[in-house]
Structure formats: C-alpha cells, structure tokens
Design a protein around this motif. Structure first.
Motif, PDB file in Angstrom:
ATOM      1  N   ASP A 107      43.921  34.287  43.273  1.00 45.87           N
ATOM      2  CA  ASP A 107      42.894  33.261  43.050  1.00 45.87           C
ATOM      3  C   ASP A 107      41.712  33.496  43.998  1.00 45.87           C
ATOM      4  O   ASP A 107      41.475  32.753  44.938  1.00 45.87           O
ATOM      5  CB  ASP A 107      43.462  31.843  43.196  1.00 45.87           C
ATOM      6  CG  ASP A 107      44.126  31.612  44.536  1.00 45.87           C
ATOM      7  OD1 ASP A 107      44.352  32.599  45.276  1.00 45.87           O
ATOM      8  OD2 ASP A 107      44.423  30.453  44.843  1.00 45.87           O
ATOM      9  N   GLU A 108      40.987  34.560  43.700  1.00 46.15           N
ATOM     10  CA  GLU A 108      39.789  34.946  44.457  1.00 46.15           C
ATOM     11  C   GLU A 108      38.668  35.098  43.448  1.00 46.15           C
ATOM     12  O   GLU A 108      38.779  35.903  42.518  1.00 46.15           O
ATOM     13  CB  GLU A 108      40.004  36.333  45.071  1.00 46.15           C
ATOM     14  CG  GLU A 108      40.457  36.351  46.511  1.00 46.15           C
ATOM     15  CD  GLU A 108      40.767  37.786  46.926  1.00 46.15           C
ATOM     16  OE1 GLU A 108      41.892  38.022  47.397  1.00 46.15           O
ATOM     17  OE2 GLU A 108      39.881  38.659  46.738  1.00 46.15           O
ATOM     18  N   ALA A 109      37.583  34.346  43.668  1.00 48.04           N
ATOM     19  CA  ALA A 109      36.504  34.357  42.678  1.00 48.04           C
ATOM     20  C   ALA A 109      35.740  35.685  42.688  1.00 48.04           C
ATOM     21  O   ALA A 109      35.672  36.360  43.712  1.00 48.04           O
ATOM     22  CB  ALA A 109      35.550  33.201  42.951  1.00 48.04           C
ATOM     23  N   TRP A 110      35.211  36.058  41.530  1.00 49.88           N
ATOM     24  CA  TRP A 110      34.301  37.209  41.427  1.00 49.88           C
ATOM     25  C   TRP A 110      33.262  36.897  40.358  1.00 49.88           C
ATOM     26  O   TRP A 110      33.461  35.975  39.552  1.00 49.88           O
ATOM     27  CB  TRP A 110      35.045  38.505  41.085  1.00 49.88           C
ATOM     28  CG  TRP A 110      35.808  38.472  39.780  1.00 49.88           C
ATOM     29  CD1 TRP A 110      36.884  37.702  39.491  1.00 49.88           C
ATOM     30  CD2 TRP A 110      35.531  39.233  38.586  1.00 49.88           C
ATOM     31  NE1 TRP A 110      37.314  37.945  38.203  1.00 49.88           N
ATOM     32  CE2 TRP A 110      36.508  38.881  37.623  1.00 49.88           C
ATOM     33  CE3 TRP A 110      34.575  40.195  38.243  1.00 49.88           C
ATOM     34  CZ2 TRP A 110      36.539  39.440  36.335  1.00 49.88           C
ATOM     35  CZ3 TRP A 110      34.627  40.764  36.967  1.00 49.88           C
ATOM     36  CH2 TRP A 110      35.597  40.379  36.031  1.00 49.88           C
ATOM     37  N   THR A 111      32.179  37.608  40.418  1.00 51.95           N
ATOM     38  CA  THR A 111      31.114  37.376  39.430  1.00 51.95           C
ATOM     39  C   THR A 111      31.124  38.523  38.432  1.00 51.95           C
ATOM     40  O   THR A 111      31.110  39.695  38.824  1.00 51.95           O
ATOM     41  CB  THR A 111      29.746  37.290  40.141  1.00 51.95           C
ATOM     42  OG1 THR A 111      29.831  36.236  41.107  1.00 51.95           O
ATOM     43  CG2 THR A 111      28.636  36.971  39.148  1.00 51.95           C
ATOM     44  N   VAL A 112      31.173  38.165  37.169  1.00 52.28           N
ATOM     45  CA  VAL A 112      31.233  39.186  36.112  1.00 52.28           C
ATOM     46  C   VAL A 112      29.905  39.941  36.082  1.00 52.28           C
ATOM     47  O   VAL A 112      28.835  39.314  36.058  1.00 52.28           O
ATOM     48  CB  VAL A 112      31.500  38.517  34.746  1.00 52.28           C
ATOM     49  CG1 VAL A 112      31.537  39.568  33.637  1.00 52.28           C
ATOM     50  CG2 VAL A 112      32.791  37.701  34.789  1.00 52.28           C
ATOM     51  N   PRO A 113      29.947  41.276  36.108  1.00 48.30           N
ATOM     52  CA  PRO A 113      28.689  42.050  36.062  1.00 48.30           C
ATOM     53  C   PRO A 113      27.883  41.738  34.802  1.00 48.30           C
ATOM     54  O   PRO A 113      28.446  41.334  33.782  1.00 48.30           O
ATOM     55  CB  PRO A 113      29.170  43.504  36.013  1.00 48.30           C
ATOM     56  CG  PRO A 113      30.592  43.492  36.421  1.00 48.30           C
ATOM     57  CD  PRO A 113      31.134  42.122  36.167  1.00 48.30           C
TER      58      PRO A 113
ATOM     59  N   GLN B  47      41.146  37.155  40.078  1.00 48.06           N
ATOM     60  CA  GLN B  47      40.863  38.567  39.813  1.00 48.06           C
ATOM     61  C   GLN B  47      42.098  39.438  39.972  1.00 48.06           C
ATOM     62  O   GLN B  47      43.021  39.125  40.721  1.00 48.06           O
ATOM     63  CB  GLN B  47      39.728  39.091  40.670  1.00 48.06           C
ATOM     64  CG  GLN B  47      39.927  39.074  42.148  1.00 48.06           C
ATOM     65  CD  GLN B  47      38.704  39.730  42.826  1.00 48.06           C
ATOM     66  OE1 GLN B  47      38.499  40.935  42.699  1.00 48.06           O
ATOM     67  NE2 GLN B  47      37.926  38.923  43.514  1.00 48.06           N
ATOM     68  N   VAL B  48      42.074  40.520  39.207  1.00 51.37           N
ATOM     69  CA  VAL B  48      43.156  41.513  39.307  1.00 51.37           C
ATOM     70  C   VAL B  48      42.947  42.261  40.616  1.00 51.37           C
ATOM     71  O   VAL B  48      41.874  42.816  40.847  1.00 51.37           O
ATOM     72  CB  VAL B  48      43.114  42.471  38.105  1.00 51.37           C
ATOM     73  CG1 VAL B  48      44.119  43.599  38.294  1.00 51.37           C
ATOM     74  CG2 VAL B  48      43.382  41.718  36.814  1.00 51.37           C
ATOM     75  N   THR B  49      43.967  42.239  41.474  1.00 52.79           N
ATOM     76  CA  THR B  49      43.794  42.876  42.779  1.00 52.79           C
ATOM     77  C   THR B  49      44.671  44.111  42.954  1.00 52.79           C
ATOM     78  O   THR B  49      44.424  44.912  43.843  1.00 52.79           O
ATOM     79  CB  THR B  49      44.096  41.886  43.919  1.00 52.79           C
ATOM     80  OG1 THR B  49      45.287  41.190  43.595  1.00 52.79           O
ATOM     81  CG2 THR B  49      42.954  40.912  44.100  1.00 52.79           C
ATOM     82  N   ALA B  50      45.700  44.241  42.172  1.00 51.99           N
ATOM     83  CA  ALA B  50      46.536  45.429  42.326  1.00 51.99           C
ATOM     84  C   ALA B  50      47.357  45.651  41.068  1.00 51.99           C
ATOM     85  O   ALA B  50      47.632  44.733  40.304  1.00 51.99           O
ATOM     86  CB  ALA B  50      47.472  45.273  43.519  1.00 51.99           C
TER      87      ALA B  50
END
Ligand code: DOR
Ligand code: ZN
Length: 333
Positions: free
Chosen positions: A303-309, A327-330
């Motif tokens: 549960d870590e936010a990211w901004t879609v390119p 986000q997918v982290t591993a």
C-alpha cells in the motif's frame, strides 16, 4: 500492508504485433503469470502456423519465462483435423461478430453457419470465447446478443463458453442459468459508465467496445464481482492504440489498462473490504473453469501510492496522471 497474489492471470488481453508488442508484452509480464491473448491482429490468427509464430514473438517480446501466453485462434469454419492439431496449442477460439470492433472484419456474419465448427469444439473440448454484441443500437448491443448466448449454452451444454468483457446487469443472469458459461469482466467496466466517456468533454481514452453502460449496470457488475461469483474471471481487455489513433477524428476503441490493472483492482477490492475474494477473481476462478495450472509466480503488492505515467511509449494508459494507492513491489518466480 503487503499482499501476495499467487499467479494472477489476465484472461483477456490484446498484445498486438511488432513495436507495440515489444512495448506492452513486458508490462503484462511484470504483473501477471499468464494472459489469454486475443487473435485480432491485422491478419487474424486463424491458422496453426500463424498461431505458433505469434506465440514465439510474444515469448521473445515478454522476455520472462514466468509469463505464459495462453493462445487463441480467430473463429472461422475449421475442419476437425485443424482443430485436433491446434488443440494442444490453444486455450480456446475467439469469436467476433463481423466488423463489431477493431480488426474483426473477418468475423462471423451469419450465426446460422457456425454450428458445425462449434459442435466440433464441444466434441474436442475447446472453449469458445465470444465478443457478444449485435450490430444494433450501441447501448443495446450486448442485451441483443443474449439470445445467441442462450442458444449456444443450450445447444452445446458440454462446451465451455466465455462471455467476454460483459457490461450489463442482464448478462449476469445467464451465469445463473447455465453452468457451462463464464464471463470476463474488465477493470474499466468496474469503474465507468457512459457518462465518464461522453457525459462531459469526450474522453477518447475511455472509448471501448463494448461501451461503458448505465449506473445500474455498473452497480450490478460490481456487486457480482465483489460477491465472489465463481464463474466471473478477470480479463483486462487491455487494448493499446497509439495516441494518434485515439486523439483524432475516428477514435479507435480500446482502453490500455495492463500496467495499472492489478494494483487498481487491489485498491477497488480493498475499498469494499473484499480483498478475500480478489484471488478468486484474478486467478482461482480462471484456473478452475479452464482447467489450467499457471506457473507459480508470486506478486507482492504494497500500500504505497504511485502516479500513473502519462504515457508508455506511444500509448496513454488508463488512469494516466492519477494516483493509485497500491503498487507491485516484487515478483517471486
Ligand atoms: O475496445 C475494444 N478494443 N474492444 C474490443 O473488443 C477490441 C479491442 C481492440 O482490439 O482494440
Ligand atoms: Zn478484447
């Protein structure tokens, strides 16, 4: 918080060819253990030779041996010998009504003519994947096609039939009527109504076939998916088109959702407190209905936010510029 999903599968995916294939195949392979690959190339995948060449190109482009392309042939009248030879290389055959969407001109014009091939598919236990739209009024096309779904399900009770990218409340009824029928549902059809596409300024990147429907249909689809229905499978219908083919006069149909699909699904399911049924939707139901055992890829999501390119190469993704909370982290292969 971390979540692990074993072998997520995308049961409806457009990977295209050439440069576009090089761009999008690694993005699906980065999140999924496998995907059902659609055959609507410029020259449809309608022979074993084309199928095997296309499979090789996908494997090379994905460059990830933990990603399995589950191949489909484009429906046409096939002989028993052709089907027997193809069977071990395909997960099913995809039927498009002629001209209903991107590169479907060679599809079925006369449904009365398909019985012989469909009967052979039933005999050989080859699933039939269907783009279920009539050529009527755009908001009624799926509903008008339901009679054909019922005819297929009744006439071929041992045939596995998959109603692809369903969008209406009425279509869900068929799942309860026929145990040999399953359905795929996309991410965008769990989020959008027609209002999002054309209710304000027109949004070409949300334009797809079948078109997003009414609030009532959206709620019915969401309720069915979040209920954990055992024959509803995730299929993104991620369908990349270069920006110039979307932002123009005569916008191509298709939403490119592959890079956002899995994390956004986690967000939607978490918001409903339904993370417990997500593995059924993204892998278990598909494994059971199709009888497949995917490779054991594990995908870890935080549960870590990211901004879609705003773009991946020449393509604008679904939710471009928006934040996704997971986000997918591993990946463990
Ligand atoms: O919006 C769509 N795009 N729907 C389809 O059925 C086909 C797809 C594509 O190939 O672009
Ligand atoms: Zn599709």
């Amino acid at each position: 918080m971390q979540l692990t999903i074993n072998a997520p599968l995308d049961m409806h995916l457009h990977l295209r060819e050439a440069q576009m294939l090089q761009l999008v195949a690694p993005l699906s392979a980065a999140h999924f253990a496998g995907a059902v690959v659609m055959p609507n190339l410029q020259s449809p995948v309608d022979s074993q030779q084309k199928l095997l060449a296309y499979r090789r190109a996908i494997v090379e482009a994905a460059a990830d041996d933990s990603f399995t392309p589950y191949m489909t042939l484009f429906f046409r009248p096939y002989t028993k010998a052709e089907l027997e030879a193809a069977r071990e290389h395909i997960i099913g055959i995809k039927l498009y009504p002629a001209g209903i969407t991107t590169q479907s001109e060679a599809g079925v014009a006369d449904f009365e003519s398909i019985g012989e091939t469909v009967a052979l598919m039933e005999e050989l236990q080859i699933p039939l994947l269907v783009h279920g739209e009539s050529n009527g009024f755009v908001m009624e096309r799926e509903r008008e096609f339901l009679a054909i779904y019922r005819w297929l399900a009744e006439s071929f009770p041992r045939l596995a039939i998959i109603m692809e990218h369903i969008t209406t409340a009425d279509t869900l009824d068929i799942l309860d009527e026929f145990p040999n029928v399953a359905a795929t549902v996309t991410l965008h059809h769990l989020m959008l109504t027609l209002d999002d596409v054309v209710g304000g300024l027109m949004q070409p990147h949300l334009f797809c076939k079948p078109i997003a429907k009414t609030p009532h249909d959206l709620q019915a689809l969401r309720a069915a998916v979040f209920s954990g229905h055992p024959r509803i499978l995730f299929g993104s219908d991620s369908a990349p088109h270069p920006t110039h083919a979307k932002e123009c006069c005569g916008c191509a149909a298709g939403v490119f959702s592959a890079p956002v699909a899995l994390p956004k699904l986690v967000e939607l399911f978490a918001a409903q407190d339904k993370l417990d049924v997500l593995p059924d939707f993204v892998t278990n139901n598909a494994q059971r209905f199709y009888g497949i055992t995917p490779n054991p890829k594990k995908v870890h999501i935080h549960d870590e936010a990211w901004t879609v390119p705003l773009s991946y190469g020449s393509v604008r993704p679904f939710l471009a510029g928006e934040q996704i909370q997971w986000q997918v982290t591993a990946i463990e292969k």
